[in-house]
Design an enzyme around this catalytic site. Structure first.
Site, PDB file in Angstrom:
ATOM      1  CB  ALA A 192      -5.928  -7.038  -3.381  1.00 58.13           C
ATOM      2  CB  ILE A 193      -0.738  -8.820  -1.208  1.00 58.05           C
ATOM      3  CG1 ILE A 193      -0.188  -7.731  -1.746  1.00 58.05           C
ATOM      4  CG2 ILE A 193       0.300 -10.018  -0.834  1.00 58.05           C
ATOM      5  CD1 ILE A 193       0.479  -7.900  -3.091  1.00 58.05           C
ATOM      6  CG  ASN A 207       3.392   0.613   2.534  1.00 56.87           C
ATOM      7  OD1 ASN A 207       3.251  -0.464   1.810  1.00 56.87           O
ATOM      8  ND2 ASN A 207       4.232   1.450   2.342  1.00 56.87           N
ATOM      9  N   GLY A 208       2.803  -2.726   3.949  1.00 51.09           N
ATOM     10  CA  GLY A 208       3.823  -3.589   4.278  1.00 51.09           C
ATOM     11  C   GLY A 208       3.336  -5.090   4.418  1.00 51.09           C
ATOM     12  N   GLY A 224      16.601 -11.343  -4.782  1.00 53.70           N
ATOM     13  CA  GLY A 224      17.937 -11.648  -4.066  1.00 53.70           C
ATOM     14  C   GLY A 224      18.511 -10.398  -3.421  1.00 53.70           C
ATOM     15  CG  ASP A 255      -0.272  -7.822   7.575  1.00 55.45           C
ATOM     16  OD1 ASP A 255      -1.423  -7.188   6.990  1.00 55.45           O
ATOM     17  OD2 ASP A 255       0.544  -7.819   6.631  1.00 55.45           O
ATOM     18  CB  ILE A 304      15.397  -8.321 -18.298  1.00 57.91           C
ATOM     19  CG1 ILE A 304      16.191  -7.952 -17.161  1.00 57.91           C
ATOM     20  CG2 ILE A 304      13.818  -7.964 -17.881  1.00 57.91           C
ATOM     21  CD1 ILE A 304      16.117  -6.488 -16.799  1.00 57.91           C
ATOM     22  CB  CYS A 337      -0.948   0.009   1.215  1.00 57.32           C
ATOM     23  SG  CYS A 337      -1.528  -1.476   1.450  1.00 57.32           S
TER      24      CYS A 337
END
Length: 635
Positions: free
Chosen positions: A52-53, A76-77, A366, A101, A291, A2
């Site tokens: 939305a996750i 946010n997170g 990574g 959460d 890529i 968010c």
């Protein structure tokens, strides 16, 4: 994932900013394209944009208020251990109305006050307003994965995930010339400073508590490095490798939880390949994305990525890019940047994020491995400086030769000469000066030399030195390479690498999760001696050795290439009119008054010479700044 923003007014005049709260959340719509929400109460306003996750229940949207009506949060997170925390809270009598959460964080604050943050495993920034106490609590995650900017004056406190949102709230646009000087050296602006006076980055691992006009800013997390404990670490190297596999596997599994398509970036390097190998243990047919660079075969690592994808039977997608593809997105990136940021590889991250978002909403990466485990060429250089010996002394002995030979990143020999010159200079410096030099594209003298006489007077030397000292405070003459890595986690990681990933992924509404930055992995990394991370033959030693059985052997038989955007070609070609007739033209430089006309002419002359050195990176920093100036300071 968010974006958040908010207003906390101290006076009646400060309440005027509440009228702009909707505009501030609209400014960060790409961070949350799925929904938005706002909360207003007397002198406090909270704004929210949502991507939305997880599948939320109807009452899981934000801003979220507890059932008593006292506490309201914008968050946010992602908190990866929120289910375990929720179970403990339920056992203590807390009632929940969603499976989010966000609600867990809210109840943790209600239950434990400001001391609960260390129990969170995840990345985040958030604000909680306490109606009864009339206070606001802001916090940022440990490593700085999520940004939080704060502005405060006599009338109000404003905060947001991005600068463009604060600009919508009406912050004064007053240039910080010390920040500009550091930007011209590093190509980014280290916190807590920003490009604007009065706006600060809340530092990673810090919180801010505001009640009335009293502000408490406190560090709640510090990277757990104790050199005395490291000395006493008697764990064998074999046991260390086993432990790393175990904790990184757990960190990767935690970051796969989502109710949307999840994938992973796969560059062909060791770090992303390790993440893919571990993620494939927990999900079948993982989506992976690479890529390739059709016009730059030296930097194209897709064949190595394919080896990993084939081994783990991932659903692999390669986005093959030409230089024209890269060029076509330059102005998208420039338009999104709301604070000067000139790491040119952001262009590739932007395109990768954009293409990945077509097939996934979350991507593992990574990021962080190089900073924790000594993966950069500068780490090998630092190791060699500290080891000394014939080779190091020989390079330094030829210092005059490196000064006169042509240098360029765009040829093998030119780049080697450039590296030898920087190494030689570093041999003659102490650890603090060497670190800053190797992190910079321009010296302090050269950076200031680009500024007009009036601008130079506005660069406070004492303030600039103070900020630099604070960033380098962990480096000591009798320390070891772990102190360099610790400094990387305070400077390069949050303000270059993580800023780049956050900006470019959020511009495309993609959430990126790096398992290497799990707090358990960070703690483990800084419990290890330098000998486990690097030796004369290998960087990032323990990562390479621990995961060798899981990865194709071909990955170990090639140098790390990284990626260089072909800036020099563009500056001498398609972008030349932008440089000479617009952003860096004599007329614009003179009317703007920030830079010195003769100094800019000198840089342009070097750009078109046979020995450009690193000048293209400095020109790019100027182009980014000038574009930003026109967009945000003039319009």
């Amino acid at each position: 994932m968010c974006g958040i923003s908010g207003v906390f007014a101290f006076t009646d005049a400060g309440r005027n900013a509440l009228a702009s709260l909707h505009a501030s959340t609209d400014a960060i719509s790409s961070r949350g394209p799925d929904s938005q929400g706002h909360f207003f109460f007397e002198r406090c306003g909270l704004g929210f944009r949502r991507l939305a996750i997880l599948d939320l229940t109807a009452d899981g949207n934000q801003p979220m208020t507890d059932e008593s009506g006292r506490y309201t949060i914008v968050f946010n997170g992602e908190i990866f251990n929120f289910k375990e925390l929720r179970q403990k809270l339920v056992a203590r009598g807390h009632r929940f109305h969603s499976q989010t959460d966000t609600e867990v964080v809210l109840h943790m604050y209600i239950a434990e006050g400001r001391n609960f943050l260390k129990k969170l495993n995840g990345f985040f920034d958030f604000a909680i307003y306490d109606k009864e106490e009339d206070s606001i609590f802001l916090a940022r995650d440990r490593m700085g994965e999520k940004p939080l900017l704060v502005y405060r004056d006599e009338d109000k406190l404003l905060f947001s995930s991005e600068m463009k949102s604060l600009l919508a709230l009406g912050i004064p646009r007053k240039l910080d010339y010390v920040s500009l000087s550091h930007y011209l050296q590093l190509n980014y602006i280290p916190g807590p400073a920003t490009i604007f006076k009065g706006v600060k980055k809340l530092l990673p691992g810090y919180y801010m508590y505001v009640k009335g006009k009293k502000v408490v800013r406190k560090r709640w997390y510090k990277v757990p490095y104790d050199p005395k404990k490291v000395e006493k670490n008697k764990t064998s190297y074999e046991q260390q490798q086993k432990k790393l596999v175990e904790i990184l596997d757990e960190a990767t599994a935690r970051r796969l939880v989502a109710d949307v398509p999840v994938g992973a970036f796969l560059s062909g390097g060791i770090d992303s390949s390790v993440v893919v190998a571990l993620a494939s243990r927990h999900t079948q047919h993982l989506n992976t994305f690479s890529i390739g660079f059709a016009d730059e075969p030296f930097f194209d690592e897709t064949k190595y990525a394919k080896l990993v994808a084939d081994r783990y039977k991932t659903n692999h997608t390669v986005f093959s890019l030409t230089n024209q593809d890269l060029y076509d997105h330059i102005f998208d990136v420039l338009n999104y940047i709301d604070e000067p940021f000139a790491d040119s590889s952001a262009l590739a991250v932007y395109i990768l994020s954009k293409r990945t978002r077509e097939k996934a909403t979350v991507a593992l990466s990574g990021d962080g491995a190089d900073e924790l485990f000594a993966g950069y060429n500068k780490h090998m250089g630092e190791f060699q400086v500290r080891q000394g010996g014939f080779k190091a002394e020989a390079v330094t002995g030829l210092n005059l030769l490196w000064d006169v030979l042509p240098k360029s990143r765009n040829s093998f020999f030119g780049n080697k000469i450039r590296q030898f010159q920087r190494f030689s200079r570093g041999m003659l410096s102490g650890p603090k000066d060497r670190y800053w030099d190797w992190a910079s594209f321009a010296s302090e003298k050269d950076a200031r030399g680009l500024l007009s006489t009036a601008s130079q007077r506005k660069v406070g030397k004492k303030l600039a030195d103070k900020r630099r000292r604070e960033l380098l405070e962990d480096l000591h003459a009798d320390g070891d390479l772990n102190e360099v890595l610790l400094t990387d986690t305070k400077l390069v990681l949050p303000y270059d690498m993580l800023t780049k990933v956050d900006l470019m992924s959020m511009a495309n509404s993609l959430e990126v999760r790096p398992p290497f930055l799990d707090p358990n992995v960070v703690r483990f990394a800084f419990s290890l001696p330098v000998s486990s991370k690097i030796d004369a033959k290998m960087k990032k030693k323990i990562v390479q050795d621990a995961f060798r059985p899981m990865l194709p052997e071909e990955l170990y038989k090639r140098p790390k290439h990284g990626f260089e955007v072909p800036l020099l070609k563009w500056f001498r070609g398609e972008l030349r009119p932008l440089i000479e007739d617009d952003l860096l033209s004599d007329g614009f430089i003179e009317s703007q008054g920030v830079f010195d006309v003769d100094a800019i002419r000198g840089l342009k002359k070097q750009l078109f010479s046979s020995s450009p050195g690193d000048v293209h990176a400095r020109i790019w920093a100027l182009i980014v700044f000038q574009w930003w100036w026109k967009k945000w300071m003039i319009s």
